[in-house]
Structures are given as C-alpha cells and as structure tokens.
Design a protein around this motif. Structure first.
Motif, PDB file in Angstrom:
ATOM      1  N   ALA A   1       0.740   7.815   0.260  1.00  9.46           N
ATOM      2  CA  ALA A   1       0.508   6.388   0.438  1.00  9.46           C
ATOM      3  C   ALA A   1       1.040   5.905   1.783  1.00  9.46           C
ATOM      4  CB  ALA A   1       1.165   5.612  -0.690  1.00  9.46           C
TER       5      ALA A   1
ATOM      6  N   ILE B   1       0.855  -1.208   0.000  1.00  8.42           N
ATOM      7  CA  ILE B   1       0.000   0.000   0.000  1.00  8.42           C
ATOM      8  C   ILE B   1       0.876   1.236   0.000  1.00  8.42           C
ATOM      9  CG2 ILE B   1      -1.618   1.354   1.386  1.00  8.42           C
ATOM     10  CD1 ILE B   1      -2.898  -1.227   2.234  1.00  8.42           C
ATOM     11  N   SER B   2       1.985   1.189   0.781  1.00  2.00           N
ATOM     12  CA  SER B   2       2.856   2.379   0.841  1.00  2.00           C
ATOM     13  C   SER B   2       3.896   2.378  -0.254  1.00  2.00           C
ATOM     14  CB  SER B   2       3.540   2.480   2.189  1.00  2.00           C
ATOM     15  OG  SER B   2       3.067   1.569   3.077  1.00  2.00           O
TER      16      SER B   2
ATOM     17  N   ASN C   1       3.930   3.584  -3.208  1.00  2.00           N
ATOM     18  CA  ASN C   1       4.115   4.836  -3.959  1.00  2.00           C
ATOM     19  C   ASN C   1       4.687   5.969  -3.127  1.00  2.00           C
ATOM     20  OD1 ASN C   1       3.321   3.923  -6.412  1.00  2.00           O
ATOM     21  ND2 ASN C   1       1.160   4.379  -6.077  1.00  2.00           N
TER      22      ASN C   1
ATOM     23  N   GLU D   1      -4.502   4.644  -2.786  1.00  2.00           N
ATOM     24  CA  GLU D   1      -3.077   4.927  -2.873  1.00  2.00           C
ATOM     25  C   GLU D   1      -2.246   3.749  -3.363  1.00  2.00           C
ATOM     26  OE1 GLU D   1      -2.044   7.781  -2.781  1.00  2.00           O
ATOM     27  OE2 GLU D   1      -3.760   8.804  -1.903  1.00  2.00           O
ATOM     28  N   ALA D   2      -2.760   2.523  -3.218  1.00  2.00           N
ATOM     29  CA  ALA D   2      -1.970   1.365  -3.637  1.00  2.00           C
ATOM     30  C   ALA D   2      -1.816   1.375  -5.147  1.00  2.00           C
ATOM     31  CB  ALA D   2      -2.667   0.093  -3.194  1.00  2.00           C
TER      32      ALA D   2
END
Lengths: 618, 300, 185
Positions: free
Chosen positions: A148, A141-142, A144, A227-228
């Motif tokens: 994110a 998920i983070s 980017n 955001e993923a």
C-alpha cells in the motif's frame, strides 16, 4: 445555519472523534456516526439557501468566501450521504484493527475537506481544501503498509503534479485579474483571449484529469483502490475521485462559461471535442482491461476509471442532455460503486481479507445481503433498465446519436458490453457456483454492514424508476450554466426526438415477472437440490474444486491480451527510471575535489565569454 | 386499445416463435432426407415439460429465468409488429438494445446458481459471442439512427414505408448486408451455436433445467428467434402495415436462416469472434462512414 | 397413432405429452449404443415418433440402457436415473441388462439390472435392430396409456430395497439417498 458552522462542525467533529477515541472506542464510534449523520441533515437543510455567500476570513488582502450553488449542494449532499454510510459500514470492518482512531480522523477529515471544496467560493480556499483532501487520502491509501505504501506514493506524486498545475493557473489568474473569487472571475474571464482561456483549461484540466483518472493520467488509480481499506475505497471511488468532475464543471462552465468553452478551437480540433474523445478512450480501454483482472477490487477499480469516462464524455460534449447525463452519472456511479465496494468489503470481512476471484464461489447461500448489493451494483454499472445507471447513460447516448457523433456513441455503447463480461465474472466467481469447503461455516455480514447495502440498493432502484427526483436538481444546475433545461417528469424525460418513460418499463417488467412466476407456480412443485446434485456425466461431484472460475473468458483472453497492457504505466515507470539515471549522472559531477569545481567554474565562464563574443547577447 | 395491444403482441410473438421452432425442426428433417416430427412437436414438448417434476437450485435459479423471459416479453412490446407497438414510445431503440441484455443476463444468473461447470462455460461463451456480434450490430444500428435522425423504431419503420426499404436504399445497403451476415449469431443458430453445443458442453446454460424450467427456456428461445428476425424486418425490410404481411416477411427471412443452419457446421468460439470482428464489422464500419458522408454531402 | 386426436389431448394432456415427447438421455452405457445413431439419423429417423436424444438427464424422460452394465457403469446409471425428473421411463436394450447375456459368468458385470433401478420394458436380442427400438417405443406408448409404465413409482415405493441392493454391489455410495429412508420403506 451558515456554511462556516457546517464546516466547523465537519472539521471539529473529526478532531473530536480522534480525541474521544483515546477515551473509549465505543464513544468514538458513536460520535463518528453522529457527526456524519448530522452533516447530512445540515446539508439537506441548506437546500432552501441556494445562492447564499458568506465571507469567513481575510488573508493578505484576499477575501475568502463560501457559497452554495445548485452544483455544490448536489455534490455536498452526495458526499455527506455516502460518507455517512461508509462510516456506518466501517464500524465492524475496522474493529480489532490498529490505529482505528487515526482511521476515523482521516475518514471524517476527508469528508470535511470535500465539503470544503464544493462550498468554497474562491480559488484559494478551493486549493487549500483540495490539498487537505489529497494528503489525507495519501495517508489512508497507505494505511495497510506493505504494498500500500507504493500505491500511496504513486497517488501522491500524481496528485502533486496536478496541484502544481492548478497552482500555476491560479497564480496567473490572480496576476491578471487581482482576484480569486470564482464569481468575479467568471464575469472577468469571459472577455479574455482564446489563447489564455485554452491555457487555463489545460492547466486546470490536468489537475482535474489526474483526480478523475482520465486515460493517459489514470495509472495511480488501480493500485490505490486495491490497497486502501475497503470502506475507504468506497469513499475514494464514489466521491473523492469525482471531485475531478466537479473541478471540470467549475472551470469549464462556471469560470470560463459555456459559450467560450464550447467554441474553443477550429473544426474537429475543439477543446471539448478532444476532451470527449479522451473520455471515450477512457471508457473503452479500462473496461476491457477490467476483464483480465482476477482481484475483485482491482476489477472494480478499472471500472471506476471506465465509468469516469462516461462522465467526462457527457460534460465535455456540452449539450444540455449530455451535461445532465454526465452529472447524473456522477451521482449514479457513486451510488453503485460504493455499493459494490461495500459488498466486496463484507465478503472480505468474513473470509479474512480474501480478494482473489479465483478462490471463492457460492457465497450467495451464506451472504444473501452482500449478494443483493453486488447484484444491484452490477446492474447499475451495466446500466440495465430500471436502475439509475440506465437513465444517465440513455441521456448521454441520445445526445451523441442525435447530434451526429455516432463514433463517440459507439465507443460509449461498446463500453457497456465490455462491462457485462467482467462484472458477470465478478458476480459469478464470488457469489455463484460451488461453495468451497473452507467457507462452509461462514456467517452472514453484520447488521451495520447490511444497512448501508440495503439503503444503497433501494436507492439504485428508486432513481432508476423515478429519475425525476435527482434530475430536478440537475435541471437547476444546467440552467445555472446557461443551458436549456430538460423537460423532466417524475418518471422520465419528455422530448420530441424520443422520450423515456421508466414507469411504463417498470410496470411492464413487473407484470411480466408476476405472470411468469404464476405460470411456474401452477406447474408441479420443484424439489430443491443441493450443489452436489448437478449433472456431471453420471459421476458424483468430485471433492475439492468443481467451479469454473480460472480464466473465465479464456478463448477471448488469448485474442485480446497482447493489446491490453497498461502501456502508460510502463511508460511512467520508464520515465521515472530515466530521470533517476539522469540525476545519477548529474550527481557524479559532484566529486568532492576542489580542483574539479574550479574547472567547472572556469569552463562556465569560458562558455559565457564565448557566447558574448559570438552573438553579443548582453 | 393499448392494453389489448399489450396482451396481443406477446401472444402473437409466442405463436409465431413456437411455429418457427416447429417449422425449423420439420424443415431440418426434410433437408436431412428424414420424415421429421410434426410441426406441433415443440408444443407437445412444452406440455410434457410442464407436467414433469423438476429440481431447483435456489431462489436465483428461478428468478433469473423469470427475469430473462420477462425481458424478452418487454422487448417484444417495444418492437412494432405490423402496426402493433404498445410501448415503443417510452424509450426507443436504446431501451431495446438494453432490454436485449436482460435475456442472456437472466439466464446467466440462473445458470450461475446451478453450480455446474458446463453452465459456466456456456455462459462465458454466450457473453463472448454477444460481445462479438454487438460490435457490428451497434455500428449498423448507429448507421440507421444517424441516417433517419431518430432513436425511435416506429419512426424508422414509418420513414421506410414511403421512402422504400432501408436494405435497398443506397446509403444503408452495406449495413443491411452486415446485419444479414451476423444474423445467425444473433439467433444463436449454426454456425454460431456455440452456447448450447449439446455435444460439447451438454447444452450449456440449460444443463440443469428440467420440467417447467426447460419449458420456459424453450419459450424464451422461441421469443428470441422472433425478436432477432422482427428487428431485421422492421429495420431493413420496412416493417409492414399489418401483422400478416409482417409474418410473411419474417417467414422468408427465417427460411433462409434454416438453410444456413442446416448446411453449416459449428465454429469454435474464438473463430466465431474472429469472423464477427472481421468482415461484418468492416461492412458495418464502411456502411456507417457512407451514411455520414452522404449526409454531409446532401447537407452542404 | 392418436397424436392428432384433439379430444384425447384435452382429456389427458400430461399423459399424451409423455407419450409423444420421449427425450432420451444421450448416454453410452454399453455396446448397444451403436444402434442408436442410425435410428436417430436419416435411415430410421426416430424424431418422427417424438424421440429425441438430449444432452442431460434433467431434460430427459426416457433412459435407454444400451448393452451390458459393468459395475463401474452402474454407478453412473443410478446417478443419471436419479437426476431425471419424474415421470421417467427406463428401457433395457439387448440381452445383457436382462440376464447378463454373453457376460453371464463375468465377475465384473451386473446380471439383473432391475435389481438396482426399475425397468419399464425390455428389448431382447444381441443386438436388437433399430426397428426394435420403435417397437419398444410404440409398446411403451400403450404401457403409458394403461398407467403400467410405473417404474418411477416403484422406485419411490421400494427405495430402501433398491438402495440396499445398490450398496451391496457398489459399496458405500457418495451421494445422499434420493428419498428419505425412514421407518416405512
């Protein structure tokens, strides 16, 4: 072929993909596709072995096992197929990005750990795979960076709370029954007291409700989905979030059993009834919030929450129709939401990551395959007849109406009408209307993006016309839970209180369409007109934007906007703020002066002595 | 037998629907103290439109219209007209509810491809209006289905034929009044004519339709009129034993609708939704509660 | 009125349809539009002739040019005319579209409308009464019957000349030609 081999292939494949990526990216891509496709074939081959149990490891006196039930085969099949399609889709989406090796490692690892979850036969392996899934999801998920990171943090905080709740439940089960094997537990637990069972349902239910984003615990989801990276969002929304549904089914109908679960509580305050109402609330509110979104992925994310409500409503209602509908809806939802996210990803890939619905339009002429994917996807999401979403919703509505819960049925039905508004806006603002100048030269989506979109579109139609194919497997699942199985034919459900026949519907619509098309053909041939040649009160079309997208339902927005804030999100942020303030106050007591600490100790002793003298506690 | 019914019932619906269109124009003219066109005028219009050469904006422009009309035809196959109900045993009320979606959605897809802002505004109004009247409509239908304990429309008609009209039975009278109060919105006539609104948004979703497309859209409008009224006749007026009585019942309802249409001005869209979510919803909600209470009283 | 003769309908349905279903563009081109509301409402009731105002040119087949044509309006008139589906009929209403009328020496009005789009019939007068519209409609019926209301065919045939005239009056047009302008005009 045994289950250890399957999981070893899944986990080993993911690590090997990472290592191959260090050698060459082409080799890595090929191997990733190979691993994910071979997993599908292996799981399909396991269909005949339902019921097999293998013990793979002994850990501090506990026997860790893997087993196949109809339920786990069903989920594993969906997980591996959608995973494989997402990997194929990723090939061009992730090309020319940094940390691609890491992306594929995580993608395949998540796939493997989801397979581990559904195949695990004891709670310890379940927990281990569950945590592997949560943490690798957090990393993706983070992926980017930027905003994110915050989304990932939100996700992992919720996820840890859920895991801890689940851990409490597991430890208490082990303390009481000295075993973690799911099948042994399901025999033992049935004789437990209702209070203990309710405790189990609540602690496990919290974990699964967080994963499945049921209404008060949903706030991690919209940010995480938006955001993923888009191909991963497809996996995240399609199957990963729905591990919560698997968990609910496991705790409610496998471990505790249908008889105990459905009789927990008194009158209207039954556990399953309350859960069904939570599901109903989860349908209505997010569906209406989705109308206000202008971000394509966030709009779909809110629908992801809303559709999760249908699944929970179906399985919590606890009739054979409802259960079948809930499980079938899990599969259907996975298919069409993956398709929708893939269409958005295809558009994003060509427009340079654009997700703002207000700035696009007219892409149907440039990206027809992505449009077809989106069209089938929204038809399934609405539940139009002849798409798969219709059949599962029909099952849920029917049981709600006939078993005397008209208000639950009302919330479920009104959710559908709210869905139409927002998904039409989604389709219209992306693909219909006027094509902006800057997208004049946009190209079609690459072939490896088109293949998964076409496959999934056809699957939606196939399961909508011949729902008997998946319902046969679902029938064996609900039979294993001890429910009466449905009377399913290949093209519908036969029942005395109203049956469904999709092949008739299909034939009628097809004939109608063909006849009308022929009538249209006999008329004078129409001339094709460009998008500039439309009626504008005699004026020629002005340069720039001539496409009605901003505030698409403006009169309606003004009515509903004040009621549709995400109050829970605001509340959680406030809670976090309060906690921080409290901790700050506590921190201030650590002054660093020895004299102060001595004072604290003396005060504490004084309080102890006072309490002993007053109440003589010790 | 079923094949004949399948061909017969859409044709019957088409004839009745087009007759209603012509009748409404003639009657509106008489209410305005005009002589008015002959009642065959819609047929003349359709013939004229079919011989005109039109423009198309792409494949979806054609397909959406076709889908919308096909959806309306399939709904008609589910609705009992007299005793003719060729498909009603393959899904019941729930399928009707969902098939009703196909008509506005098809028009919306077709209009969307036309790239005209008037179309988009019309569609956005249409979907908002549909959400507006679906809230009371769903409550009303749920009251009916709960009362008769079935999701089959044939069963509902059958039960009324020996137990009396639902509109006059004590548990369902409120729901019936609710349905009457939202019927103009379902039919899309004034005061809820916000979707087409020729004076504001140039007939909304129909802006780009000309020639054969407009002819099909007119036919679709006629079929929609038929569906809206036929549902009411079946659900609350007990259907009918043969198509003739069915037609007479529909005619009575339709003439009442024309008077409303001729007498009232057009509401704005948010006023329409506010009205629909206030009084009809309240009536429908009370109606549903009455049904549930009376059921539990008679059961226990 | 031969609207009710079945044998005529069976012989030439399209022609009969065009005659008795004249849908006019609801487009105020000039001051003459003031005569249209009385003629479509209760006083004169154009609907009994099948004449009905519609909202967009796509749905129409009758174009009433009601009154003087300024240069700016001409642009909209041409655009509207080209968007109407064929067959389509144009009627100039009042003296101004015929020869400029009282604006005969105005720098800013078009004097001869039929240089720019084909016109099937004229209603002279300043203003003509609403009854004159019905006279025009019945006259248009006979023209359609005799295949003499062929403005749309003339437009197609002489498109190059019309387009040249239009560009002379308006400068460069924003929209592409309706028909291909090639070797033969």
């Amino acid at each position: 072929m045994s289950l250890e081999l399957l999981l070893a292939a899944a986990f080993g494949g993911s690590l090997l993909t990472y290592l191959l990526g260090k050698i060459s990216s082409g080799l890595r891509d090929g191997f990733a596709v190979f691993v994910s496709v071979i997993l599908v074939a292996m799981i399909a081959g396991l269909y005949g072995k339902i019921g097999a149990v293998t013990s793979y490891y002994h850990f501090m006196g506990l026997e860790l096992t893997l087993r196949i039930s109809p339920l786990s085969w069903f989920f594993a099949m969906a997980v591996s197929t959608l995973g494989a399609l997402s990997v194929i889709f990723s090939l061009s989406y992730m090309r020319d990005r940094e940390r691609t090796d890491f992306y594929y490692l995580m993608m395949l690892l998540i796939n493997a750990s989801m397979l581990g979850i559904v195949f695990s036969g004891d709670l310890v392996s379940f927990f281990i795979f569950w945590e592997m899934m949560s943490w690798s999801t957090f990393l993706l998920i983070s992926y980017n960076r930027g905003s994110a990171l915050a989304a990932g943090m939100k996700y992992i905080v919720f996820s840890i709370i859920g895991s801890m709740a689940m851990l409490i439940g597991m430890l208490s089960l082990y303390a009481v029954y000295q075993t973690v094997n799911i099948y042994m537990l399901s025999n033992l637990v049935s004789s437990a007291s209702p209070g203990y069972l309710l405790f189990l349902l609540i602690v496990f239910g919290t974990a699964f409700a967080i994963k499945n984003a049921i209404m008060p615990l949903h706030t991690w989801l919209p940010d995480a989905y938006a955001e993923a990276p888009s191909p991963f969002t497809a996996v995240l929304s399609g199957m990963l979030t729905r591990m919560g549904v698997y968990g609910f089914l496991m705790i409610m109908y496998v471990i505790i059993g249908s008889v105990q679960t459905l009789n927990m509580g008194y009158g209207l305050l039954k556990f399953n009834y309350i859960l069904a109402w939570l599901g109903a609330v989860t349908i209505v509110i997010p569906t209406f919030i989705a109308m206000l979104q202008n971000d394509a992925k966030k709009l779909l994310a809110w629908h992801g929450i809303g559709q999760g409500g249908y699944m929970v409503l179906g399985i919590a209602y606890g009739t054979n129709l409802g259960l079948a509908g809930g499980i079938f809806h899990t599969l259907n939802h996975a298919i069409y939401i993956v398709l929708l996210f893939m269409s958005v990803a295809a558009v994003q890939y060509r427009t340079g990551g654009e997700r703002d619905l207000n700035s696009m339009g007219g892409l149907i002429k440039k990206m027809p395959i992505a449009f077809i994917g989106a069209l089938f996807g929204i038809s399934g999401l609405i539940g139009l007849p002849l798409t798969n979403g219709f059949v599962s919703k029909w099952l849920i509505y029917k049981t709600l109406i006939l078993n005397g819960s008209p208000f639950l049925a009302f919330t479920a039905l009104i959710g559908t009408w709210g869905t139409i508004l927002s998904v039409y806006k989604f389709l219209h603002n992306l693909f219909l209307g006027q094509l902006p100048e800057k997208y004049k030269d946009i190209k079609k989506s690459p072939v490896n993006m088109q293949i998964p979109i076409v496959i999934l579109s056809l699957t939606i139609l196939l399961f909508g016309i011949l729902p008997g194919l998946p319902l046969k497997v679902i029938n064996s699942i609900i039979a294993s839970f001890g429910f009466k199985s449905l009377n399913v034919t290949l093209w519908g459900i036969v029942s005395e209180t109203g049956s469904l026949n999709t092949i008739n519907l299909f034939a009628a619509i097809l004939t109608g369409c063909v006849i009308i098309w022929l009538i249209l053909k006999t008329g004078p041939k129409s001339v094709s007109a460009s998008q500039e040649n439309t009626y504008a009160a005699g004026a020629s079309i002005p340069e720039g934007k001539y496409h009605y997208t901003v505030d698409f339902y403006n009169p309606f927005y003004r009515m509903i906007k004040p009621y549709l804030k995400d109050f829970m999100d605001i509340f959680y942020f406030k809670l976090a703020g309060w906690t921080q303030t409290l901790c700050n106050i506590v921190r201030k007591t650590y002054t660093g002066y020895v004299g102060h600490y001595v004072t604290y100790i003396v005060l504490f002793l004084a309080v102890l002595i006072f309490m002993q003298l007053k109440w003589s506690l010790w | 037998m079923q094949i004949i019914a399948m061909i017969l019932s859409p044709i019957l619906a088409l004839i009745i629907g087009i007759f209603f269109l012509g009748l409404s124009r003639k009657m509106m003219a008489r209410i305005h103290w005009r002589y008015g066109p002959p009642w065959t005028q819609p047929i003349i219009d359709i013939i004229r439109l079919f011989s005109q050469k039109s423009v198309t904006h792409g494949h979806l422009f054609n397909l959406g219209l076709i889908l919308s009309l096909a959806g309306s035809i399939v709904v008609i196959l589910f609705i009992p007209v007299g005793r003719i109900h060729p498909l009603s045993d393959s899904g019941g009320m729930l399928v009707i509810l969902y098939m009703l979606l196909l008509a506005p959605l098809g028009l919306a897809l077709s209009g969307g491809e036309a790239a005209n802002p008037n179309t988009s505004i019309g569609i956005s109004r249409q979907l908002i209006l549909a959400l507006g009247y679906e809230v009371p409509l769903l409550l009303i239908l749920l009251a009916l289905m709960t009362h008769y304990e079935t999701i089959s429309i044939v069963e509902i008609v059958f039960r009324q034929q020996y137990a009396g009209w639902a509109l006059l039975s004590s548990p369902l009278v409120l729901s019936g009044i609710g349905y009457i109060s939202i019927m103009p919105a379902i039919l899309g006539i004034r005061p809820f004519e916000v979707v087409q609104a020729p004076q504001e948004i140039s007939s909304g979703p129909m802006v780009e339709y000309g020639g054969p497309y407009l002819a099909l859209a007119t036919i679709q409008h006629a079929l929609n009129l038929f569906i809206g009224i036929a549902l009411f006749v079946n659900l609350f007026l007990g259907g009918a034993g043969n198509p003739l009585f069915f037609f007479i019942k529909m005619l009575v309802v339709f003439v009442l609708g024309i008077f409303i249409n001729a007498a009232l001005p057009r509401l704005r869209i948010e006023q329409a939704v506010q009205y629909l979510w206030r009084w009809p919803t309240l009536l429908a909600l009370v109606g549903l509660i009455v049904v549930i209470v009376m059921k539990s009283v008679s059961a226990g | 009125m031969d609207r009710n003769q079945l044998n005529k309908w069976l012989k030439t349905p399209a022609k009969m349809g065009h005659k008795y279903s004249l849908h006019a563009v609801y487009f105020c081109t000039g001051c003459g539009i003031i005569e249209v509301p009385p003629s479509i409402t209760a006083r004169w009731d154009a609907e009994r002739f099948g004449v009905l105002p519609v909202a967009t040119p796509r749905q129409a087949n009758l174009f009433l040019i009601t009154g003087y044509v300024s240069v700016k309006t001409l642009r909209a008139i041409i655009r509207t005319y080209e968007q109407m589906p064929e067959p389509k009929f144009t009627v100039g209403f009042g003296s101004c579209p015929i020869n400029g009328g009282m604006y005969w020496d105005s720098y800013n009005t078009i004097k001869h409308l039929d240089k720019y789009i084909p016109v099937d019939g004229w209603i002279a007068g300043c203003m003509p009464r609403p009854e004159a519209i019905f006279v025009a409609v019945t006259h248009l019926w006979t023209l359609i019957d005799k295949d003499m209301a062929d403005g749309y065919k003339r437009y197609r045939k002489n498109y190059q000349a019309y387009r040249e005239n239009q560009e002379r009056a308006l400068g460069k047009l924003e929209w592409p030609p309706l028909f291909s302008i090639g070797g033969k005009g």
